[in-house]
Motif scaffolding. Structure first.
Motif, mmCIF file in Angstrom:
data_model
loop_
_atom_site.group_PDB
_atom_site.id
_atom_site.type_symbol
_atom_site.label_atom_id
_atom_site.label_comp_id
_atom_site.label_asym_id
_atom_site.label_seq_id
_atom_site.Cartn_x
_atom_site.Cartn_y
_atom_site.Cartn_z
ATOM 1 N N SER A 25 -40.157 36.721 10.804
ATOM 2 C CA SER A 25 -41.599 36.761 10.544
ATOM 3 C C SER A 25 -42.412 36.599 11.825
ATOM 4 O O SER A 25 -43.567 37.037 11.887
ATOM 5 C CB SER A 25 -41.989 35.685 9.530
ATOM 6 O OG SER A 25 -41.943 34.391 10.105
ATOM 7 N N TYR A 26 -41.820 35.979 12.858
ATOM 8 C CA TYR A 26 -42.544 35.773 14.110
ATOM 9 C C TYR A 26 -42.825 37.082 14.846
ATOM 10 O O TYR A 26 -43.739 37.148 15.679
ATOM 11 C CB TYR A 26 -41.758 34.847 15.032
ATOM 12 C CG TYR A 26 -41.658 33.418 14.559
ATOM 13 C CD1 TYR A 26 -42.622 32.853 13.730
ATOM 14 C CD2 TYR A 26 -40.587 32.611 14.952
ATOM 15 C CE1 TYR A 26 -42.520 31.542 13.302
ATOM 16 C CE2 TYR A 26 -40.489 31.299 14.545
ATOM 17 C CZ TYR A 26 -41.449 30.772 13.707
ATOM 18 O OH TYR A 26 -41.356 29.469 13.289
ATOM 19 N N ILE A 27 -42.034 38.113 14.571
ATOM 20 C CA ILE A 27 -42.266 39.378 15.275
ATOM 21 C C ILE A 27 -43.193 40.308 14.482
ATOM 22 O O ILE A 27 -43.605 41.346 14.985
ATOM 23 C CB ILE A 27 -40.932 40.113 15.576
ATOM 24 C CG1 ILE A 27 -40.238 40.546 14.283
ATOM 25 C CG2 ILE A 27 -40.019 39.248 16.425
ATOM 26 C CD1 ILE A 27 -39.011 41.429 14.525
ATOM 27 N N GLY A 78 -41.724 28.890 16.801
ATOM 28 C CA GLY A 78 -42.984 29.250 16.157
ATOM 29 C C GLY A 78 -44.154 28.435 16.680
ATOM 30 O O GLY A 78 -45.247 28.980 16.914
ATOM 31 N N TYR A 79 -43.936 27.154 16.909
ATOM 32 C CA TYR A 79 -45.017 26.274 17.355
ATOM 33 C C TYR A 79 -45.520 26.683 18.739
ATOM 34 O O TYR A 79 -46.731 26.799 18.966
ATOM 35 C CB TYR A 79 -44.540 24.826 17.378
ATOM 36 C CG TYR A 79 -45.589 23.862 17.872
ATOM 37 C CD1 TYR A 79 -46.596 23.415 17.024
ATOM 38 C CD2 TYR A 79 -45.577 23.408 19.184
ATOM 39 C CE1 TYR A 79 -47.571 22.541 17.470
ATOM 40 C CE2 TYR A 79 -46.547 22.533 19.646
ATOM 41 C CZ TYR A 79 -47.531 22.099 18.783
ATOM 42 O OH TYR A 79 -48.506 21.237 19.235
ATOM 43 N N PHE A 80 -44.598 26.904 19.657
ATOM 44 C CA PHE A 80 -45.011 27.245 21.027
ATOM 45 C C PHE A 80 -45.427 28.709 21.159
ATOM 46 O O PHE A 80 -46.192 29.063 22.060
ATOM 47 C CB PHE A 80 -43.883 26.919 22.012
ATOM 48 C CG PHE A 80 -43.683 25.442 22.212
ATOM 49 C CD1 PHE A 80 -44.627 24.684 22.894
ATOM 50 C CD2 PHE A 80 -42.572 24.796 21.689
ATOM 51 C CE1 PHE A 80 -44.458 23.318 23.074
ATOM 52 C CE2 PHE A 80 -42.394 23.429 21.867
ATOM 53 C CZ PHE A 80 -43.339 22.690 22.551
ATOM 54 N N GLY A 81 -44.943 29.555 20.238
ATOM 55 C CA GLY A 81 -45.295 30.959 20.308
ATOM 56 C C GLY A 81 -46.558 31.313 19.549
ATOM 57 O O GLY A 81 -47.325 32.183 19.963
ATOM 58 N N PHE A 82 -46.790 30.599 18.421
ATOM 59 C CA PHE A 82 -47.892 30.983 17.542
ATOM 60 C C PHE A 82 -48.784 29.822 17.133
ATOM 61 O O PHE A 82 -49.821 30.020 16.503
ATOM 62 C CB PHE A 82 -47.340 31.648 16.270
ATOM 63 C CG PHE A 82 -46.551 32.886 16.542
ATOM 64 C CD1 PHE A 82 -47.171 34.110 16.664
ATOM 65 C CD2 PHE A 82 -45.175 32.824 16.706
ATOM 66 C CE1 PHE A 82 -46.448 35.256 16.930
ATOM 67 C CE2 PHE A 82 -44.432 33.959 16.972
ATOM 68 C CZ PHE A 82 -45.069 35.184 17.089
ATOM 69 N N GLY A 83 -48.388 28.610 17.445
ATOM 70 C CA GLY A 83 -49.170 27.455 17.022
ATOM 71 C C GLY A 83 -48.658 26.897 15.704
ATOM 72 O O GLY A 83 -47.825 27.488 15.031
ATOM 73 N N PHE A 266 -59.490 38.946 5.274
ATOM 74 C CA PHE A 266 -58.529 39.936 5.745
ATOM 75 C C PHE A 266 -57.445 40.221 4.705
ATOM 76 O O PHE A 266 -56.647 41.136 4.882
ATOM 77 C CB PHE A 266 -57.847 39.477 7.037
ATOM 78 C CG PHE A 266 -58.748 39.453 8.243
ATOM 79 C CD1 PHE A 266 -60.117 39.681 8.139
ATOM 80 C CD2 PHE A 266 -58.234 39.189 9.498
ATOM 81 C CE1 PHE A 266 -60.943 39.658 9.252
ATOM 82 C CE2 PHE A 266 -59.045 39.160 10.626
ATOM 83 C CZ PHE A 266 -60.402 39.392 10.493
ATOM 84 N N ASN A 267 -57.378 39.414 3.658
ATOM 85 C CA ASN A 267 -56.307 39.548 2.659
ATOM 86 C C ASN A 267 -54.936 39.577 3.323
ATOM 87 O O ASN A 267 -54.021 40.277 2.876
ATOM 88 C CB ASN A 267 -56.523 40.795 1.803
ATOM 89 C CG ASN A 267 -57.490 40.536 0.666
ATOM 90 O OD1 ASN A 267 -57.307 39.621 -0.127
ATOM 91 N ND2 ASN A 267 -58.562 41.315 0.595
ATOM 92 N N ASN A 268 -54.817 38.825 4.401
ATOM 93 C CA ASN A 268 -53.560 38.695 5.121
ATOM 94 C C ASN A 268 -53.631 37.440 5.984
ATOM 95 O O ASN A 268 -54.715 36.932 6.248
ATOM 96 C CB ASN A 268 -53.284 39.931 5.976
ATOM 97 C CG ASN A 268 -51.811 40.289 5.979
ATOM 98 O OD1 ASN A 268 -50.954 39.415 6.028
ATOM 99 N ND2 ASN A 268 -51.509 41.575 5.922
ATOM 100 N N THR A 269 -52.508 36.985 6.430
ATOM 101 C CA THR A 269 -52.428 35.687 7.087
ATOM 102 C C THR A 269 -52.565 35.792 8.601
ATOM 103 O O THR A 269 -52.620 36.887 9.172
ATOM 104 C CB THR A 269 -51.084 35.012 6.772
ATOM 105 O OG1 THR A 269 -50.037 35.722 7.449
ATOM 106 C CG2 THR A 269 -50.812 35.003 5.271
ATOM 107 N N ALA A 270 -52.577 34.628 9.244
ATOM 108 C CA ALA A 270 -52.663 34.570 10.702
ATOM 109 C C ALA A 270 -51.354 34.982 11.368
ATOM 110 O O ALA A 270 -51.273 35.026 12.597
ATOM 111 C CB ALA A 270 -53.051 33.158 11.136
ATOM 112 N N PHE A 271 -50.337 35.301 10.569
ATOM 113 C CA PHE A 271 -49.056 35.762 11.110
ATOM 114 C C PHE A 271 -48.908 37.277 10.953
ATOM 115 O O PHE A 271 -47.810 37.808 11.079
ATOM 116 C CB PHE A 271 -47.897 35.058 10.394
ATOM 117 C CG PHE A 271 -47.922 33.563 10.541
ATOM 118 C CD1 PHE A 271 -47.340 32.944 11.631
ATOM 119 C CD2 PHE A 271 -48.550 32.771 9.595
ATOM 120 C CE1 PHE A 271 -47.377 31.567 11.780
ATOM 121 C CE2 PHE A 271 -48.583 31.385 9.726
ATOM 122 C CZ PHE A 271 -48.002 30.782 10.834
#
Length: 341
Positions: A25-27, A78-83, A266-271
């Protein structure tokens, strides 16, 4: 694995699956849904996958097993890459003589069809807006009718469509609106609008975006009744439409040289790909000044943040607030901004 009991082997296998899914999911923000629509569906479950990995991490930690390193590693990436999914720091609240407040709210037609019990939900929404007194108000699923009175704003721009029930989006402002318009999304009732407002000597472009909805019922029981393949295909097609709508928006945005604020559902998430693409080098005001999960959508089992306010580098982000007033399937958000001197 030889030192694990049979039960713990099963638990670790499930842990591995969940960790790999979260890693995948990170990509997703870097993969266009038109090309990778199958993977894009993972967007909706990122919050859930993070929570599950935290549970597995705690489980192995209590068991004194080094298997906790699997979930811990994926969570740290995930934390260091996306918060973080959860903001532990306190919300900012900076007083500034130049502060002004922006609110975004999907009002769900002011409860026109009485999805929520009670006949005064629309009045409660208006009272909330009036109490919070934003200088700029961005509304999605807006429906204009006589008993919905927002006349305490001096200026407005609305774009409505539909035959029997006209609905759409609106931007209300206490600052003069000198220009406004609509970015038409084809084959849908969703849309993006904009208004250029004048604050002092500055002109600010305010966008209000409502990307394609997945039309997912918030009740898990209703989801169980829908054919899983049909649900999967519908979500995939929705993400493709969101990408197309985002591309239309970005072409319009590219022609604007004003200082900019982008609001929307946006009907979508911050990821997601659309979040990353629309945000670009703008500031997500929740990340800058918010706290907690920042939940903006009413879903029963885990927090979802799909409503956003972005501001460009010309603004200081001095505050952010997520509300828990349950008058719609969305929760309102506000940010406090000031122009940099």
């Amino acid at each position: 694995m030889s030192k694990l009991s049979f039960t713990n082997k099963i638990v670790y296998f499930l842990n591995t699956v969940v960790a790999v899914l979260l890693l995948l999911s990170y990509i997703l923000p870097f993969l266009p849904p038109k090309t990778f629509s199958i993977l894009a569906v993972l967007n909706l479950g990122v919050s859930f996958l993070i929570i599950l990995n935290v549970v597995f991490f705690i489980y192995w930690l209590i068991k004194f097993k080094r298997k906790f390193m699997l979930s811990l590693t994926v969570l740290l990436i995930g934390y260091f890459g996306f918060g973080s999914l959860y903001k532990f720091s306190s919300a900012k609240n900076i007083e500034d003589s130049g502060n002004f407040k922006v609110m975004n709210y999907n009002v769900r037609l002011f409860n026109l069809y009485e999805w929520l019990p009670g006949t005064d939900v629309d009045a409660k929404i208006i009272d909330l807006i009036k109490t919070e007194s934003p200088d700029i108000l961005s509304l999605q699923e807006y429906h204009s009718r006589e008993d919905v009175n927002l006349s305490f704003f001096k200026y407005k721009y609305e774009k409505l469509s539909g035959k029997k029930i006209k609905s759409g989006q609106a931007i209300y402002s206490q600052f003069p609106i000198i220009n406004s318009g609509s970015i038409e999304f084809p084959n849908t009732s969703n849309n993006a609008i904009y208004a250029d407002v004048v604050k002092g000597n500055d002109t600010i472009r305010v966008y209000n975006i409502h990307l394609e909805s997945m039309r997912i019922n918030t009740q898990v029981e209703s989801l169980k009744k829908e054919n899983s393949e049909r649900l999967f295909n519908r979500i995939s097609n929705t993400f493709k439409m969101q990408q197309f709508q985002t591309e239309l928006f970005l072409m319009h945005k590219k022609q604007c040289d004003y200082k900019m604020i982008i609001c929307g559902d946006f009907n979508n998430t911050a990821f997601s790909y659309v979040y990353k693409t629309i945000k670009g080098d703008l500031n997500d005001t929740f990340i800058q000044a918010g706290s907690g999960f920042g939940r903006t959508y009413h879903f029963k089992f885990f927090p979802i943040r799909i409503d956003f306010i972005f501001a460009d580098q010309a603004f200081n982000v001095n505050g952010f607030k997520t509300y828990d007033n349950y008058y719609s399937d969305h929760y309102p958000i506000t940010t406090t901004l000031s122009l940099k001197k």
